[in-house]
Design a protein around this motif. Structure first.
Motif, PDB file in Angstrom:
ATOM      1  N   ASN A 186       4.102 -13.411  87.171  1.00 33.73           N
ATOM      2  CA  ASN A 186       3.595 -15.038  88.512  1.00 33.73           C
ATOM      3  C   ASN A 186       4.382 -14.233  88.719  1.00 33.73           C
ATOM      4  OD1 ASN A 186       2.190 -15.712  86.754  1.00 33.73           O
ATOM      5  ND2 ASN A 186       3.015 -17.242  85.355  1.00 33.73           N
ATOM      6  N   ASP A 187       4.401 -13.318  89.618  1.00 38.94           N
ATOM      7  CA  ASP A 187       5.954 -12.731  91.029  1.00 38.94           C
ATOM      8  C   ASP A 187       7.279 -13.042  90.828  1.00 38.94           C
ATOM      9  OD1 ASP A 187       3.309 -12.570  92.576  1.00 38.94           O
ATOM     10  OD2 ASP A 187       3.650 -14.387  93.261  1.00 38.94           O
ATOM     11  N   GLN A 188       7.182 -13.026  89.153  1.00 40.65           N
ATOM     12  CA  GLN A 188       9.076 -13.163  88.416  1.00 40.65           C
ATOM     13  C   GLN A 188       8.851 -11.533  87.792  1.00 40.65           C
ATOM     14  OE1 GLN A 188      11.297 -14.897  89.206  1.00 40.65           O
ATOM     15  NE2 GLN A 188       9.773 -15.885  90.384  1.00 40.65           N
ATOM     16  N   ALA A 189       9.789 -10.581  87.954  1.00 38.59           N
ATOM     17  CA  ALA A 189      10.032  -9.842  86.677  1.00 38.59           C
ATOM     18  C   ALA A 189      11.829  -9.663  86.502  1.00 38.59           C
ATOM     19  CB  ALA A 189      10.008  -8.755  88.007  1.00 38.59           C
ATOM     20  N   GLU A 190      10.872  -8.985  85.110  1.00 39.34           N
ATOM     21  CA  GLU A 190      12.725  -8.590  84.129  1.00 39.34           C
ATOM     22  C   GLU A 190      12.464  -7.420  83.689  1.00 39.34           C
ATOM     23  OE1 GLU A 190      12.212 -12.517  82.036  1.00 39.34           O
ATOM     24  OE2 GLU A 190      10.351 -12.308  81.214  1.00 39.34           O
ATOM     25  N   LEU A 191      13.030  -6.461  83.094  1.00 34.68           N
ATOM     26  CA  LEU A 191      13.325  -5.671  82.714  1.00 34.68           C
ATOM     27  C   LEU A 191      14.082  -5.752  81.439  1.00 34.68           C
ATOM     28  CD1 LEU A 191      13.192  -2.203  82.500  1.00 34.68           C
ATOM     29  CD2 LEU A 191      15.050  -2.087  83.227  1.00 34.68           C
ATOM     30  N   ILE A 192      13.146  -5.501  80.249  1.00 30.63           N
ATOM     31  CA  ILE A 192      12.557  -5.309  78.719  1.00 30.63           C
ATOM     32  C   ILE A 192      12.921  -4.056  78.074  1.00 30.63           C
ATOM     33  CG2 ILE A 192      11.735  -7.050  76.223  1.00 30.63           C
ATOM     34  CD1 ILE A 192      10.294  -8.003  78.813  1.00 30.63           C
ATOM     35  N   ALA A 193      14.364  -5.069  76.886  1.00 31.73           N
ATOM     36  CA  ALA A 193      14.150  -3.505  75.663  1.00 31.73           C
ATOM     37  C   ALA A 193      14.378  -3.547  74.783  1.00 31.73           C
ATOM     38  CB  ALA A 193      15.940  -2.872  76.264  1.00 31.73           C
ATOM     39  N   TYR A 194      13.671  -3.573  73.926  1.00 35.46           N
ATOM     40  CA  TYR A 194      13.349  -3.689  71.996  1.00 35.46           C
ATOM     41  C   TYR A 194      13.010  -2.512  71.646  1.00 35.46           C
ATOM     42  CZ  TYR A 194       7.994  -3.890  73.353  1.00 35.46           C
ATOM     43  OH  TYR A 194       6.760  -3.333  73.305  1.00 35.46           O
ATOM     44  N   ASP A 195      13.067  -3.196  70.236  1.00 31.07           N
ATOM     45  CA  ASP A 195      12.898  -2.283  68.638  1.00 31.07           C
ATOM     46  C   ASP A 195      12.047  -3.168  68.015  1.00 31.07           C
ATOM     47  OD1 ASP A 195      12.658  -0.035  67.361  1.00 31.07           O
ATOM     48  OD2 ASP A 195      14.665  -0.221  66.878  1.00 31.07           O
ATOM     49  N   ARG A 196      11.513  -3.211  67.440  1.00 31.56           N
ATOM     50  CA  ARG A 196      10.864  -3.186  66.120  1.00 31.56           C
ATOM     51  C   ARG A 196      10.485  -2.150  65.083  1.00 31.56           C
ATOM     52  NH1 ARG A 196       6.418  -6.255  69.554  1.00 31.56           N
ATOM     53  NH2 ARG A 196       5.051  -4.263  70.077  1.00 31.56           N
ATOM     54  N   LEU A 212       0.027 -20.969  81.886  1.00 26.40           N
ATOM     55  CA  LEU A 212      -0.791 -19.775  81.916  1.00 26.40           C
ATOM     56  C   LEU A 212       0.383 -18.517  82.276  1.00 26.40           C
ATOM     57  CD1 LEU A 212      -3.599 -18.117  81.978  1.00 26.40           C
ATOM     58  CD2 LEU A 212      -4.149 -19.365  83.841  1.00 26.40           C
ATOM     59  N   LEU A 213       0.206 -17.501  82.163  1.00 23.01           N
ATOM     60  CA  LEU A 213       1.105 -16.837  82.392  1.00 23.01           C
ATOM     61  C   LEU A 213       0.485 -15.504  83.077  1.00 23.01           C
ATOM     62  CD1 LEU A 213       3.862 -16.576  79.487  1.00 23.01           C
ATOM     63  CD2 LEU A 213       4.495 -18.172  82.537  1.00 23.01           C
ATOM     64  N   ARG A 214       0.249 -14.881  83.914  1.00 27.54           N
ATOM     65  CA  ARG A 214      -0.619 -13.873  84.617  1.00 27.54           C
ATOM     66  C   ARG A 214       0.473 -13.021  84.134  1.00 27.54           C
ATOM     67  NH1 ARG A 214      -3.040 -17.618  87.100  1.00 27.54           N
ATOM     68  NH2 ARG A 214      -5.388 -17.855  86.511  1.00 27.54           N
ATOM     69  N   GLN A 215       0.666 -11.395  83.565  1.00 24.85           N
ATOM     70  CA  GLN A 215       1.661 -10.912  83.284  1.00 24.85           C
ATOM     71  C   GLN A 215       1.276  -9.242  83.187  1.00 24.85           C
ATOM     72  OE1 GLN A 215       2.794 -11.531  79.122  1.00 24.85           O
ATOM     73  NE2 GLN A 215       4.530 -13.181  79.798  1.00 24.85           N
ATOM     74  N   SER A 216       2.046  -8.013  83.789  1.00 29.39           N
ATOM     75  CA  SER A 216       1.590  -6.948  84.002  1.00 29.39           C
ATOM     76  C   SER A 216       3.048  -6.198  83.658  1.00 29.39           C
ATOM     77  CB  SER A 216       1.510  -6.577  85.570  1.00 29.39           C
ATOM     78  OG  SER A 216       1.406  -5.274  85.256  1.00 29.39           O
ATOM     79  N   ASP A 217       2.824  -5.790  82.202  1.00 30.77           N
ATOM     80  CA  ASP A 217       4.403  -4.586  81.523  1.00 30.77           C
ATOM     81  C   ASP A 217       3.377  -3.352  81.453  1.00 30.77           C
ATOM     82  OD1 ASP A 217       5.142  -6.800  80.741  1.00 30.77           O
ATOM     83  OD2 ASP A 217       3.849  -6.940  78.757  1.00 30.77           O
ATOM     84  N   LEU A 224       9.242  -3.197  82.377  1.00 31.29           N
ATOM     85  CA  LEU A 224       9.005  -3.811  83.204  1.00 31.29           C
ATOM     86  C   LEU A 224       7.988  -4.833  83.452  1.00 31.29           C
ATOM     87  CD1 LEU A 224      10.560  -4.531  86.078  1.00 31.29           C
ATOM     88  CD2 LEU A 224       9.013  -3.157  87.134  1.00 31.29           C
ATOM     89  N   ARG A 225       8.616  -6.344  82.717  1.00 31.07           N
ATOM     90  CA  ARG A 225       7.276  -7.184  82.808  1.00 31.07           C
ATOM     91  C   ARG A 225       7.069  -7.699  84.211  1.00 31.07           C
ATOM     92  NH1 ARG A 225       6.535 -10.783  78.300  1.00 31.07           N
ATOM     93  NH2 ARG A 225       5.096  -9.453  77.211  1.00 31.07           N
ATOM     94  N   VAL A 226       6.562  -7.986  84.850  1.00 29.46           N
ATOM     95  CA  VAL A 226       5.874  -9.133  86.240  1.00 29.46           C
ATOM     96  C   VAL A 226       4.924 -10.038  85.794  1.00 29.46           C
ATOM     97  CG1 VAL A 226       5.455  -9.078  88.569  1.00 29.46           C
ATOM     98  CG2 VAL A 226       6.164  -7.540  87.565  1.00 29.46           C
TER      99      VAL A 226
END
Length: 173
Positions: free
Chosen positions: A52-62, A31-36, A48-50
């Motif tokens: 469960n208190d961990q964060a990552e920056l995601i660049a994508y193209d589609r 279970l992931l609680r996400q804020s994008d 910027l995705r947070v």
């Protein structure tokens, strides 16, 4: 840059869909609680995705098309999400934020996302990772097979990101 094939669809009963996903999954869900938080950029998307208190920056193209679609992405870990959100917001401008609960199942090279999106409702998403030597067509085939196994009607397939749906919903209100 890593690539995957993804497909998204509305789900009328998330609990029943989760049972179908669990029946074919390699193990129990996470279970992931996400804020994008999305930012204005010239090409593709940046969020910027947070989780469960961990964060990552995601660049994508589609491409924004119906059905399985290829996506190229890059992920960078973030140590101070609040400071980066503020800095990127000031520099680029914020487009919007998507909040969701995601039950994540794995089936081979595919992630099954069972999402409850704040303000939108329930969805499923498949992400088939392209492994070395895989073609986009092979991964589209995997996605289509899983859609059948999970009994997802083609008319429930969605185009665009959750953010686009939220923006469209706000325009209509």
């Amino acid at each position: 840059m890593p690539s995957n094939v993804d497909i998204k669809a509305r789900v009328t009963n998330l609990e029943e869909f989760r049972k179908l996903a669990a029946a074919i999954a390699d193990g129990p869900p996470t279970l992931l609680r996400q804020s994008d938080t999305f930012f204005h950029v010239a090409n593709g998307r940046l969020k910027l995705r947070v989780v469960n208190d961990q964060a990552e920056l995601i660049a994508y193209d589609r491409p924004e098309v119906d059905g399985p679609r290829p996506s190229d992405f890059h992920v960078a870990p973030v140590s101070d999400a609040d400071a980066l959100r503020e800095t990127l917001g000031l520099a680029l401008g914020t487009v919007g934020t998507v909040e969701k609960e995601r039950w994540l199942y794995s089936v081979g090279q595919t992630q099954i996302h069972c999402d409850r999106v704040k303000g939108l409702g329930d969805f499923m998403e498949l992400e088939v990772l392209l492994n070395d030597g895989d073609t986009v067509d092979k991964c589209i085939g995997i996605a289509n097979e899983l859609m059948e196994r999970l009994k997802v009607p083609k008319e429930h397939i969605c185009t665009g990101a959750y953010l686009d749906m939220l923006i469209e919903q706000q325009k209509e209100a």
